[in-house]
Scaffold this active site. Structure first.
Site, short mmCIF file in Angstrom:
data_model
loop_
_atom_site.label_atom_id
_atom_site.label_comp_id
_atom_site.label_asym_id
_atom_site.label_seq_id
_atom_site.Cartn_x
_atom_site.Cartn_y
_atom_site.Cartn_z
N GLY A 109 -30.03 47.39 -0.92
CA GLY A 109 -29.25 46.78 -1.74
C GLY A 109 -29.63 45.17 -1.60
O GLY A 109 -30.64 44.76 -1.08
N ALA A 141 -20.99 49.33 0.52
CA ALA A 141 -19.60 49.02 0.17
C ALA A 141 -19.37 49.69 -1.41
O ALA A 141 -20.05 49.60 -1.96
CB ALA A 141 -19.49 47.54 0.29
N TYR A 152 -9.37 45.98 -2.90
CA TYR A 152 -10.58 45.90 -2.43
C TYR A 152 -10.62 45.15 -0.99
O TYR A 152 -11.08 45.78 0.03
CB TYR A 152 -11.64 45.00 -3.23
CG TYR A 152 -13.07 44.55 -2.27
CD1 TYR A 152 -13.99 45.32 -2.19
CD2 TYR A 152 -13.21 43.26 -2.30
CE1 TYR A 152 -15.00 44.89 -1.46
CE2 TYR A 152 -14.26 42.81 -1.60
CZ TYR A 152 -15.10 43.50 -1.15
OH TYR A 152 -16.39 43.12 -0.78
N1 LIG Z 1 -21.92 40.85 -2.74
C1 LIG Z 1 -21.25 39.90 -2.58
O1 LIG Z 1 -21.03 38.69 -3.11
C2 LIG Z 1 -20.34 40.15 -1.16
C3 LIG Z 1 -19.29 38.92 -0.60
C4 LIG Z 1 -18.96 39.32 0.58
C5 LIG Z 1 -19.08 40.47 1.26
N2 LIG Z 1 -20.15 41.32 0.73
C6 LIG Z 1 -20.24 42.64 1.58
O2 LIG Z 1 -21.58 42.48 2.02
C7 LIG Z 1 -22.09 43.84 2.22
C8 LIG Z 1 -23.62 44.02 1.39
O3 LIG Z 1 -22.99 43.43 -0.18
P1 LIG Z 1 -24.54 43.60 -1.09
O4 LIG Z 1 -24.03 42.52 -2.05
O5 LIG Z 1 -25.74 43.65 -0.41
O6 LIG Z 1 -24.25 45.12 -1.87
P2 LIG Z 1 -25.23 46.00 -2.69
O7 LIG Z 1 -26.12 45.52 -3.45
O8 LIG Z 1 -24.19 46.70 -3.52
O9 LIG Z 1 -25.83 46.96 -1.70
C9 LIG Z 1 -24.98 47.95 -1.17
C10 LIG Z 1 -26.00 49.24 -0.76
O10 LIG Z 1 -25.23 50.28 -0.05
C11 LIG Z 1 -25.78 51.51 -1.04
N3 LIG Z 1 -24.39 52.26 -0.89
C12 LIG Z 1 -23.48 52.20 -1.73
N4 LIG Z 1 -22.54 53.21 -1.43
C13 LIG Z 1 -22.99 53.94 -0.33
C14 LIG Z 1 -22.44 55.19 0.28
N5 LIG Z 1 -21.38 55.76 -0.03
N6 LIG Z 1 -23.41 55.41 1.45
C15 LIG Z 1 -24.48 54.70 1.60
N7 LIG Z 1 -24.99 53.82 0.83
C16 LIG Z 1 -24.22 53.45 0.02
C17 LIG Z 1 -25.95 50.96 -2.22
O11 LIG Z 1 -26.63 52.00 -2.83
P3 LIG Z 1 -26.70 52.13 -4.64
O12 LIG Z 1 -26.64 50.81 -5.18
O13 LIG Z 1 -27.67 53.05 -4.75
O14 LIG Z 1 -25.24 52.61 -4.64
C18 LIG Z 1 -26.72 49.52 -1.90
O15 LIG Z 1 -28.02 50.05 -1.59
C19 LIG Z 1 -21.12 44.78 1.62
O16 LIG Z 1 -20.32 45.17 2.78
C20 LIG Z 1 -20.12 43.54 0.88
O17 LIG Z 1 -18.87 44.07 0.82
C21 LIG Z 1 -20.69 41.29 -0.37
#
Ligand SMILES: NC(=O)c1ccc[n+]([C@@H]2O[C@H](COP(=O)([O-])OP(=O)(O)OC[C@H]3O[C@@H](n4cnc5c(N)ncnc54)[C@H](OP(=O)(O)O)[C@@H]3O)[C@@H](O)[C@H]2O)c1
Length: 299
Positions: free
Chosen positions: A16, A64, A129
């Protein structure tokens, strides 16, 4: 080998956006990257069995379901991934004696404060969410004492956000390249764009401590999404005048979002971790690095 180097660290969602920067940030450690769908946190028993085989000292969960508008219609899915699976993961970590690192969001706040939110401030989730992520936080805290819960905001990283297709920076660059004459961006929601590379470095430092608990971790400063978009255009040589500010009501997104969700990195500072860079500096560095990769390498 010191204690930290010998610790086994399982990273859930290692491909991710954040996970991709955590792997290199922990390069001198014994890292076990875990990928969906082979490792699915919603499949609790299988996930627990896999972790029992790995026997990690630390589990970092970046997984997530965070397509915020879609969560409004898919509350079951949002709570399954962001809350109940996290509860079960916390139980597994406690049973294994492993430390859990989990990520949450600035969206747990209602945005009414109008000043940076401290870890002690009362959350007020406005969307499915946000409620599901806040439940996940509570489950971590009620099921294990040895956990870090890190709230962050507006992530941008080289891998792009897998869950959303792209991160905001990449979306803006894509729209710019597609020759759009006008791009409407919300101007009345204030956030802090945060680079995943800097967040990953601080998480790597934090897990070397035993100062468990809740942390706010974002870049320094704040801006509206509109100001962020303008900065992306300015710093990448585009025409910022095509970015037009609209208010959230006119934009009409399904989920409500806080008007102001800037976080104060209070506990991180007390723990002695290095402060983040101002968001605009990190954005400039991110864009510069992308540009450098495009230039032909000297033979
Ligand atoms: N992105 C933002 O702007 C933001 C802001 C505030 C907080 N956050 C938090 O920060 C964290 C990381 O965000 P990110 O942007 O790195 O997210 P991301 O790019 O969507 O990465 C999430 C990873 O988790 C995997 N995943 C999804 N569902 C899963 C499951 N059921 N079991 C195991 N793995 C799973 C995804 O795989 P697939 O893609 O193959 O499904 C992906 O590798 C999350 O908790 C998010 O809520 C993010």
């Amino acid at each position: 080998m010191n204690k930290l180097e010998s610790q086994k660290i399982a990273i859930i969602g290692a491909d991710g956006q954040l996970g991709s920067d955590l792997v290199p940030a922990l390069k001198n450690r014994d890292v076990v990257p875990l990928f969906w769908p082979a490792f699915d946190i919603v499949k609790t028993d299988e996930a627990a069995a896999a972790l029992q085989r790995i026997r990690p000292d630390i589990v970092i969960n970046t997984a997530a379901f965070h397509r915020v508008d879609e969560c409004e219609d898919r509350a079951d899915m949002a709570f399954a991934v962001n809350a109940f699976a996290v509860r079960d993961l916390a139980r597994t970590c406690r049973a294994l004696g492993a430390v859990l690192v989990h990520f949450s969001t600035d969206f747990v706040f209602d945005g009414e404060k109008g000043a940076p939110y401290l870890e002690e401030d009362r959350p007020g989730p406005l969307s499915v969410y946000a409620a599901s992520k806040l439940s996940g936080e509570h489950f971590v805290r009620t099921h294990t004492d040895r956990a870090f819960v890190v709230r962050t905001c507006g992530l941008f990283g080289r891998a792009g956000c897998l869950e959303k297709g792209r991160n905001f920076v990449e979306t803006m660059l894509f729209l710019q390249a597609s020759g759009r004459k006008e791009i409407r961006v919300v101007g009345d929601q204030v956030v802090t764009p945060t680079p995943t590379a800097e967040l990953a470095a601080r998480v790597a430092a934090l897990i070397g401590t035993e100062a468990y608990g809740l942390y706010h971790m974002t870049a320094e400063g704040s801006c509206s999404w509109f100001e962020f978009a303008r900065a992306i255009f300015e710093l990448s040589g585009g025409d910022p005048s095509i970015v037009v500010s609209v208010d959230a009501a006119a934009y009409g997104a399904k989920a409500r979002r806080p008007a102001y969700s800037v976080l104060e990195n209070g506990r991180m500072r007390k723990a002695g971790l290095a402060p983040f860079s101002p968001w605009r500096e990190s954005l400039a560095a991110y864009l510069k690095e992308k540009e450098a990769e495009k230039s032909p390498k000297p033979q």
